[in-house]
Design an enzyme around this catalytic site. Structure first.
Site, PDB file in Angstrom:
ATOM      1  N   GLU A  58       0.770  -1.235  -0.061  1.00 61.63           N
ATOM      2  CA  GLU A  58      -0.104  -0.011   0.110  1.00 61.63           C
ATOM      3  C   GLU A  58       0.784   1.344  -0.165  1.00 61.63           C
ATOM      4  O   GLU A  58       0.623   2.301  -0.676  1.00 61.63           O
ATOM      5  CB  GLU A  58      -0.913   0.030   1.375  1.00 61.63           C
ATOM      6  N   ALA A 171      14.189 -43.507  -9.078  1.00 65.34           N
ATOM      7  CA  ALA A 171      15.591 -43.677  -9.172  1.00 65.34           C
ATOM      8  C   ALA A 171      15.638 -45.284  -9.387  1.00 65.34           C
ATOM      9  O   ALA A 171      14.817 -45.950  -9.200  1.00 65.34           O
ATOM     10  CB  ALA A 171      16.347 -43.065  -7.916  1.00 65.34           C
ATOM     11  N   SER A 177      19.725 -41.251 -10.329  1.00 63.17           N
ATOM     12  CA  SER A 177      18.181 -40.674 -10.952  1.00 63.17           C
ATOM     13  C   SER A 177      18.551 -39.323 -11.726  1.00 63.17           C
ATOM     14  O   SER A 177      17.508 -38.663 -12.224  1.00 63.17           O
ATOM     15  CB  SER A 177      17.478 -40.211  -9.636  1.00 63.17           C
ATOM     16  N   THR A 205      20.058 -38.125   1.139  1.00 67.78           N
ATOM     17  CA  THR A 205      20.190 -37.466  -0.115  1.00 67.78           C
ATOM     18  C   THR A 205      21.866 -36.979  -0.060  1.00 67.78           C
ATOM     19  O   THR A 205      22.536 -36.912  -1.151  1.00 67.78           O
ATOM     20  CB  THR A 205      19.331 -36.699  -0.392  1.00 67.78           C
ATOM     21  N   GLU A 317      12.815 -31.746  -1.363  1.00 64.08           N
ATOM     22  CA  GLU A 317      13.715 -32.594  -2.396  1.00 64.08           C
ATOM     23  C   GLU A 317      14.302 -33.681  -1.812  1.00 64.08           C
ATOM     24  O   GLU A 317      15.350 -33.324  -1.193  1.00 64.08           O
ATOM     25  CB  GLU A 317      14.448 -31.617  -3.300  1.00 64.08           C
ATOM     26  N   GLY A 319      14.741 -38.099  -0.882  1.00 65.39           N
ATOM     27  CA  GLY A 319      14.828 -39.455  -1.435  1.00 65.39           C
ATOM     28  C   GLY A 319      13.315 -40.256  -1.102  1.00 65.39           C
ATOM     29  O   GLY A 319      12.473 -39.652  -0.207  1.00 65.39           O
TER      30      GLY A 319
END
Length: 405
Positions: A58, A171, A177, A205, A317, A319
């Protein structure tokens, strides 16, 4: 411009929402808000909320209006979220609007923040300014689900990013993967990283792929926090994601010496209680050798901790094990699925979940968006009841869309 749009609240509110969408990567932990000031079909000023500590939408629109040599007399202000009515990092926006004296303020969503919660609209009405609510509420909520979730249920909005083949495999059994999906899909994934407050993965991961977890394929001045679920505090101190950017490690194991070393690299170690259960071998650590009975990080408590620390949206993100554990812990609100036109056969699933005895036990999401990212497709699905709870929180009870109050 078609004259039929001059007094169409939906048309102008969508322009305000477009302003808010331009700061998707910028405003956290504040909401993304857009504002446009209109009189007789002419745009007098527009703006969007700036980085935390900066002016809100605003104020930006009012400044733009004055730079153009206009005032707000007889104008309508369209804003995507109820103007704030309290002193936070900035003064109340409702004061600036009352001082400007527009004829009307149109608001897409109420602000469920207890410090606002209708008080902004009440002050506008008390000042003699007409108020209309619930215009384009669905579109406005779509750019702010995390803020509304945090204000109402005290936890962030969580989407689970999945890249998979047509037969739902993520994967090969040897862990390979990269890459199931193509370059467009991977770049789009970085857009979703950039609009989140946190990118979350599991230590499995990290050990397998040594990812960076930062935003590289879209331009942003704000990198999200990187977070790792690491029950046994096994993260290697030379992991690539420990690059000096803000990082959180959630663990059940205390190692003060390691935590102190990592603190010097902008890493905060958060010790959470362990939970135990029959599926803890499918826990967020992403490991196949986790002993049963040892427990795992309490994922629901982790989300509550993030909410208390002003996290609006979490991008996962990870496994299949952490994916499955998050789903079992009911921590996931939305699925972001990138599907490639290939078949992988006997390979790892998107999420490791227990077998069901009947279809009635299935967790059911609702598809709401598809997008072609050649050669792949992106599908979005969410838990409908959770989305509807957010919608209910940002609309006055019993008020239909575009209702003047």
């Amino acid at each position: 411009m078609n004259t039929s749009t001059i007094f169409d609240d939906s048309y102008w509110m969508r322009q305000a929402i477009e302003q808010g969408a331009q700061v998707l990567y910028l405003t956290a932990p504040n909401p993304r808000v857009g504002c446009i000031i209109v009189r007789d079909g002419q745009v007098l000023g527009l703006g969007a909320t700036q980085a935390v500590g900066g002016p809100h939408a605003e104020v930006m629109a009012l400044r733009d209006m004055r730079r153009r040599g206009h005032d707000a007399a007889d104008a309508t202000v369209y804003v995507t979220l109820e103007p704030c009515s309290h002193y936070g990092r900035t003064p109340p926006c409702v004061d600036a609007l009352i001082e400007a004296r527009p004829a009307r303020v149109v608001v897409a969503m109420l602000d469920p923040n207890p410090l606002v919660a209708g008080q902004g609209l009440a002050r506008l009405r008390a000042a003699g300014i007409a108020v209309t609510t619930s215009v384009c509420v669905h579109e406005a909520l779509a750019i702010n689900p995390g803020f509304i979730a945090r204000m109402t249920r005290k936890t962030p909005w969580v989407w689970l990013k999945l890249a998979a083949s047509l037969d739902g495999r993520s994967a090969l059994h040897n862990g390979v993967s990269q890459w199931i999906t193509g370059t467009q899909a991977r770049a789009d994934g970085h857009h979703w990283r950039a609009r989140s407050c946190v990118v979350l993965t599991g230590v499995g991961t990290v050990l397998a792929d040594d990812p960076q977890l930062n935003v590289r394929h879209v331009q942003t001045d704000r990198q999200p926090i990187k977070a790792i679920v690491d029950t046994r505090f096994e993260i290697p101190e030379d992991a690539r994601l420990l690059d000096g950017g803000r990082t959180w490690v959630f663990t059940c194991r205390s190692d003060p010496a390691k935590a102190e070393r990592l603190a010097g690299r902008n890493v905060q170690v958060i010790e959470l209680p362990a939970v135990h259960g029959p599926n803890e071998a499918l826990s967020g650590v992403g490991r196949t050798d986790m002993p049963r009975g040892g427990g795992r990080v309490d994922l629901a408590e982790m989300m509550r901790w993030m909410g208390a620390n002003e996290i609006n949206e979490v991008h996962v993100e990870a496994g299949s094990r952490l994916n499955g554990a998050l789903l079992q812990a009911q921590c996931v609100d939305e699925l972001l699925v990138y599907m490639a036109p290939m078949l992988l056969g006997d390979a790892l699933p998107m999420a490791r979940l227990p077998a069901l005895e009947s279809l009635e036990q299935a967790v059911r999401f609702e598809f709401f968006e598809t997008c072609m990212l050649a050669p792949d497709i992106r599908l979005r699905a969410r838990l409908g009841e959770r989305w509807r709870a957010l919608l209910e929180a940002v609309q006055p009870a019993g008020v239909s869309q575009g209702h003047p109050e």
